[in-house]
Motif scaffolding. Sequence first.
Motif, mmCIF file in Angstrom:
data_model
loop_
_atom_site.group_PDB
_atom_site.id
_atom_site.type_symbol
_atom_site.label_atom_id
_atom_site.label_comp_id
_atom_site.label_asym_id
_atom_site.label_seq_id
_atom_site.Cartn_x
_atom_site.Cartn_y
_atom_site.Cartn_z
ATOM 1 N N SER A 116 2.575 7.115 -6.773
ATOM 2 C CA SER A 116 1.721 7.865 -7.385
ATOM 3 C C SER A 116 2.378 9.276 -7.422
ATOM 4 O O SER A 116 3.326 9.627 -6.853
ATOM 5 N N THR A 143 -10.194 2.327 -13.807
ATOM 6 C CA THR A 143 -10.091 3.182 -12.449
ATOM 7 C C THR A 143 -8.770 2.645 -11.746
ATOM 8 O O THR A 143 -8.103 2.031 -12.254
ATOM 9 N N ALA A 144 -8.702 3.713 -10.995
ATOM 10 C CA ALA A 144 -7.220 3.348 -10.047
ATOM 11 C C ALA A 144 -7.255 1.860 -9.414
ATOM 12 O O ALA A 144 -6.245 1.290 -9.276
ATOM 13 N N TRP A 145 -8.717 1.556 -8.882
ATOM 14 C CA TRP A 145 -8.567 0.249 -8.307
ATOM 15 C C TRP A 145 -8.298 -0.924 -9.612
ATOM 16 O O TRP A 145 -7.908 -1.926 -9.005
ATOM 17 N N ASP A 146 -8.982 -0.602 -10.650
ATOM 18 C CA ASP A 146 -8.687 -1.486 -11.748
ATOM 19 C C ASP A 146 -7.052 -1.683 -12.211
ATOM 20 O O ASP A 146 -6.545 -2.665 -12.082
ATOM 21 N N ASN A 147 -6.336 -0.623 -12.112
ATOM 22 C CA ASN A 147 -4.903 -0.646 -12.204
ATOM 23 C C ASN A 147 -4.325 -1.369 -11.283
ATOM 24 O O ASN A 147 -3.245 -2.189 -11.587
ATOM 25 N N PHE A 148 -4.743 -1.218 -9.980
ATOM 26 C CA PHE A 148 -4.172 -1.823 -8.679
ATOM 27 C C PHE A 148 -4.353 -3.273 -8.872
ATOM 28 O O PHE A 148 -3.527 -4.267 -8.787
ATOM 29 N N TRP A 149 -5.601 -3.776 -9.324
ATOM 30 C CA TRP A 149 -6.038 -5.046 -9.127
ATOM 31 C C TRP A 149 -5.639 -5.882 -10.539
ATOM 32 O O TRP A 149 -5.425 -7.064 -10.307
ATOM 33 N N GLN A 150 -5.644 -5.243 -11.515
ATOM 34 C CA GLN A 150 -5.251 -6.017 -12.733
ATOM 35 C C GLN A 150 -4.064 -5.639 -13.293
ATOM 36 O O GLN A 150 -3.376 -6.653 -14.022
ATOM 37 N N LEU A 156 0.738 -1.126 -0.024
ATOM 38 C CA LEU A 156 0.104 -0.128 0.020
ATOM 39 C C LEU A 156 0.846 1.223 -0.108
ATOM 40 O O LEU A 156 0.594 2.399 -0.648
#
Length: 308
Positions: free
Chosen positions: A113, A213-220, A106
Motif C-alpha cells: 500500500s 472498499t479496501a476490504w472488497d479489494n482484499f477479499w475479492q 497481512l
Amino acid sequence: MTLISQQLEEAETARAPRRRSNGIAAKPYPLWFHIPAGVFFLVLFLVPTGASFYFSLTRWTLFDVEFIGFDNFVQFFREPALVQGFVNTFIYAFVTSGAKVVLGLLLAVLLTSQIVGRGFLRSTIFFPVLVSTIGVGVTFKVLLDPFDGLVNQTLALVGIQGPGWLTDPNLALLSVAFVDIWKGVGLATLIYIAGIVAIPQEYFEAARVDGATAWDNFWQIILPLARPATVTVIILSLIGGLRSFDLIWTMTRGGPGFTSDVIASVIYKQYQAGFFGLSTAGNVILFVVVAAIIVPLSFWLNRKGSDA
C-alpha cells in the motif's frame, strides 16, 4: 499491416516447438543433457534414501550390522518421549506455518500500500531471514532468560512477573515457535509481495470505479489472485516446520525434559546415545511423515487452484 502480421507469424513460428518429419515435437535438448542431473539425484538422494530404509531395519554400528526387521519402529512408538516428540512436531509445524501464512499476507498487503517508508519496512521485515538460525537461537535464549533476560526485566518495570519462557514445560515449545515465526515471516511476506505486485492493476481500477472498499479489494481481488503465493508459503513453511531442528536445539535442546522435543531432535539424541538403528528409523519416519503430508497437500492445493 501486412508487415506486422508477417512479423507476428514469424515470432509464433520461432516460439513453436520444432517438429520432426513424422510430426512429433522435437525435444529442445538431447537426452544426454539430463545425465549429470540424473547422476547427482541418484548419488545424493536415491542411494542415501535406500540405504536409510535398509539400516532402519537393522541394529548397526560402524563395524557390525544385524537385521532385526521392524523392531526399531516398534520401539520408536513404544517410547513415551519419542511419541511426545512426534506430537510436538505436528504442533510446531502447524502453529508456525499457519502464523506465517496469516502474518505474511497481512504484512504484504500493508507493504504494497502507499505508506511512508515502505522500502525501509520491507528491508526490516526481511532482515531476520538473512541472520543465522543459530545466532537467532542464541540471542533469544539470552533475551528470554527467566531471571536476567531483557524480556522479563522489561515486564518487571511495569509490574508484571515474566514466566519461564524456555523453562516452563507449557511454554517452551510455543516460545521457540514464536521465534521461528519472527525469523521466517519475512520470507512469507516477500513471496506474498511478489504475488500481489503481479496482480494486474486493471482489476483494482475496475473495482475503484464500482466503489469497492479496501476490504472488497482484499477479499475479492488480492486473496483469490494471490493464491499461488499462498500455496508456496504453505508448502515451504510446513516443510520447514516438520523438519525443524537447529532453532529448537539451540534454545531448549528439547527441554525441559522432553516437552519441546521434535522428531529431528529425538533423532539427534538417539545418535548421540549410540542407538544408530533407532535413530535411522526416526529419519525414515520423518521422511514418510513429510512426504505423506506435503505430496497430497501440494496436489490438492494446486488442483483446487486450477479448478478455480
